[in-house]
Design an enzyme around this catalytic site. Structure first.
Site, PDB file in Angstrom:
ATOM      1  N   TYR A   1     -14.403   4.465   8.330  1.00  0.00           N
ATOM      2  CA  TYR A   1     -14.899   3.114   8.055  1.00  0.00           C
ATOM      3  C   TYR A   1     -16.334   2.855   8.514  1.00  0.00           C
ATOM      4  CZ  TYR A   1     -10.500   1.735   6.047  1.00  0.00           C
ATOM      5  OH  TYR A   1      -9.418   1.639   5.206  1.00  0.00           O
TER       6      TYR A   1
ATOM      7  N   CYS B   1      -3.655   2.544  -4.158  1.00  0.00           N
ATOM      8  CA  CYS B   1      -4.610   3.355  -3.401  1.00  0.00           C
ATOM      9  C   CYS B   1      -4.701   4.758  -4.004  1.00  0.00           C
ATOM     10  CB  CYS B   1      -4.177   3.419  -1.939  1.00  0.00           C
ATOM     11  SG  CYS B   1      -5.298   4.400  -0.923  1.00  0.00           S
TER      12      CYS B   1
ATOM     13  N   HIS C   1      -7.638   0.072  -4.132  1.00  0.00           N
ATOM     14  CA  HIS C   1      -8.378   0.911  -3.177  1.00  0.00           C
ATOM     15  C   HIS C   1      -8.857   2.122  -3.949  1.00  0.00           C
ATOM     16  CE1 HIS C   1      -6.418  -0.304   0.933  1.00  0.00           C
ATOM     17  NE2 HIS C   1      -7.005  -1.306   0.333  1.00  0.00           N
TER      18      HIS C   1
ATOM     19  N   HIS D   1       0.856  -1.193   0.000  1.00  0.00           N
ATOM     20  CA  HIS D   1       0.000   0.000   0.000  1.00  0.00           C
ATOM     21  C   HIS D   1       0.889   1.238   0.000  1.00  0.00           C
ATOM     22  CE1 HIS D   1      -2.882   2.992   1.545  1.00  0.00           C
ATOM     23  NE2 HIS D   1      -3.842   2.151   1.205  1.00  0.00           N
TER      24      HIS D   1
ATOM     25  N   ASP E   1     -12.594   2.765  -0.529  1.00  0.00           N
ATOM     26  CA  ASP E   1     -11.671   2.970   0.586  1.00  0.00           C
ATOM     27  C   ASP E   1     -12.408   3.751   1.667  1.00  0.00           C
ATOM     28  OD1 ASP E   1      -9.312   2.718   1.957  1.00  0.00           O
ATOM     29  OD2 ASP E   1      -8.071   3.680   0.481  1.00  0.00           O
ATOM     30  N   HIS E   2     -11.754   4.683   2.305  1.00  0.00           N
ATOM     31  CA  HIS E   2     -12.426   5.431   3.382  1.00  0.00           C
ATOM     32  C   HIS E   2     -13.697   6.089   2.868  1.00  0.00           C
ATOM     33  CE1 HIS E   2      -8.040   6.237   4.774  1.00  0.00           C
ATOM     34  NE2 HIS E   2      -8.351   4.960   4.781  1.00  0.00           N
TER      35      HIS E   2
HETATM   36  C1  CS2 Z   1      -5.814   2.795   5.238  1.00  0.00           C
HETATM   37  C2  CS2 Z   1      -4.640   2.026   5.778  1.00  0.00           C
HETATM   38  O1  CS2 Z   1      -5.584   3.989   3.300  1.00  0.00           O
HETATM   39  C3  CS2 Z   1      -5.938   2.948   3.777  1.00  0.00           C
HETATM   40  O2  CS2 Z   1      -6.424   2.083   3.105  1.00  0.00           O
HETATM   41  O3  CS2 Z   1      -7.016   2.361   5.675  1.00  0.00           O
HETATM   42  O4  CS2 Z   1      -4.900   1.750   7.111  1.00  0.00           O
HETATM   43  C4  CS2 Z   1      -4.250   0.753   5.079  1.00  0.00           C
HETATM   44  O5  CS2 Z   1      -5.126  -0.246   5.431  1.00  0.00           O
HETATM   45  C5  CS2 Z   1      -2.868   0.291   5.436  1.00  0.00           C
HETATM   46  O6  CS2 Z   1      -1.951   1.323   5.293  1.00  0.00           O
HETATM   47  C6  CS2 Z   1      -2.416  -0.879   4.589  1.00  0.00           C
HETATM   48  O7  CS2 Z   1      -1.373  -1.544   5.176  1.00  0.00           O
HETATM   49 MN    MN Z   2      -5.989   2.828   0.873  1.00  0.00          MN
END
Ligand code: CS2
Ligand code: MN
Length: 354
Positions: A330, A244, A271, A206, A316-317
């Site tokens: 979340y 991501c 993501h 990530h 994602d978030h």
């Molecule tokens: C976050 C991180 O951006 C994201 O997705 O939720 O917590 C992510 O899960 C970790 O950095 C992955 O190791």
């Molecule tokens: Mn992410």
């Protein structure tokens, strides 16, 4: 493409029962959140999650994350024992049917924000990053101010109970350069990738969030060039990416869509979320909708669709909406809206193709 949704386990107020009612979700993205980084995961715990998920028709193909112990990132002699534990965990996960393991290689902190519930004009709240608050912050001085009580409010990740651990880590990272961190990552990957190849798991890194250096800590997984370097360092399909959009997109120099197109074949897990960047470097997390933020999510989904992406995707978030009381980023509602937006784009593209 397989749509997935992050689930924090039995304590998550967003239950499997609720997730099942979101259209199109095939798997839950999970982890044993109670196990400290570096410890080996127990097979019984893994199988329990599997049984719970399967009861609701979900697969457990994707784990997020098996966290990497700081000693591995620091390159301390003790890393070998933690790497051995990591490999044993990978073997067990593969036995249980896991296909992708997400991880990150960020020192000290996971994602960093200055505010978790920043109020938006429509009454919702969202994760917010105020650059000025971080840019000139001297971490040791900041710790001291919190300890002395001269800072009333701290920041997420700087909770009083974490301070002594933070102090030790900042001290240890003082002499670690970006190049040191790269070589520690290489050491780690060269040790675990052969295991992954043997058992059929993809390690999917990530990006650092935000994708630029903070608190003077080394930070390396931030841009196109770093992904290129990472992938060629151990040139194996098992050495893969969690791409991501929100993390990469926090740096205006990153062209997220072209990065997806370039590394598509090595992306195991996507993501997808949107953020709105401001000229002063601040950013706020928005709804997934393209016009709400700085990232063209329609083009992101199109890039995946065009390449016939067969990996896993998750929203994602999300923002916190409808007064939902939830874990920062979340909650159920906005992430469920995210799923529907992503599937809406995907289905439209699919139909146009036929
Ligand atoms: C976050 C991180 O951006 C994201 O997705 O939720 O917590 C992510 O899960 C970790 O950095 C992955 O190791
Ligand atoms: Mn992410």
């Amino acid at each position: 493409m397989q749509m997935t949704f992050r689930w924090y386990g039995k304590d998550d107020p967003v239950t499997l029962e609720k997730i099942r009612q979101i259209p199109g979700v095939q798997g839950v993205v999970w982890a044993l959140h109670h196990v400290p980084a570096g410890d080996e995961w127990e097979m019984d715990d893994i199988l329990e999650v599997k049984a719970d998920a399967q009861r609701y028709g979900f697969n457990i193909d994707v784990v997020e994350s098996v966290n990497v112990h700081e000693d591995i990132k620091l390159g301390l002699p003790s890393r070998d024992k933690y790497i051995e534990n990591y490999k044993k965990t990978l073997e067990k996960l593969a036995k249980a049917g896991v296909k992708v393991v997400c991880y990150n290689f960020m020192p000290v902190f996971d994602w960093t924000r200055t505010e978790l519930f920043h109020k938006m004009e429509d009454g919702s709240t969202a994760l917010f990053f105020e650059k000025a608050k971080i840019t000139n912050l001297d971490p040791m001085a900041f710790v001291k101010e919190i300890e002395e009580g001269s800072k009333g409010l701290t920041m997420p990740g700087w909770e009083p109970e974490r301070l002594s651990c933070l102090k030790t880590l900042f001290e240890r990272y003082r002499t670690v350069t970006d190049e040191d961190l790269w070589s520690n990552l290489e050491y780690f990957l060269k040790a675990v990738i052969p295991t992954c190849e043997r058992v059929g798991i993809k390690m999917a890194i990530h990006q650092d969030d935000p994708s630029f250096s903070i608190f003077g800590l080394p930070r390396i997984i931030t841009c196109r060039d770093s992904l290129k370097r990472l992938l060629s360092m151990v040139d194996s399909p098992a050495n893969a990416l969690t791409l991501c959009t929100g993390s990469l997109g926090s740096n205006p120099e990153n062209d997220v869509v072209s990065i997806i197109k370039e590394f598509g074949g090595r992306i195991a897990f996507a993501h997808i979320r949107n953020i709105k960047r401001f000229d002063n470097g601040d950013f706020i997390e928005t709804s997934h909708r393209a016009c709400d933020g700085s990232i063209d999510i329609v083009e992101v989904v199109k890039a995946y669709h065009d390449m016939g992406f067969a990996g896993y995707i998750r929203p994602d978030h999300g923002r916190h909406i409808w007064n939902e009381d939830c874990r920062p980023g979340y909650g159920l509602y906005d992430r469920a809206l995210g799923v529907m937006y992503l599937l809406g784009i995907w289905d439209t593209l699919e139909k146009a193709k036929q």
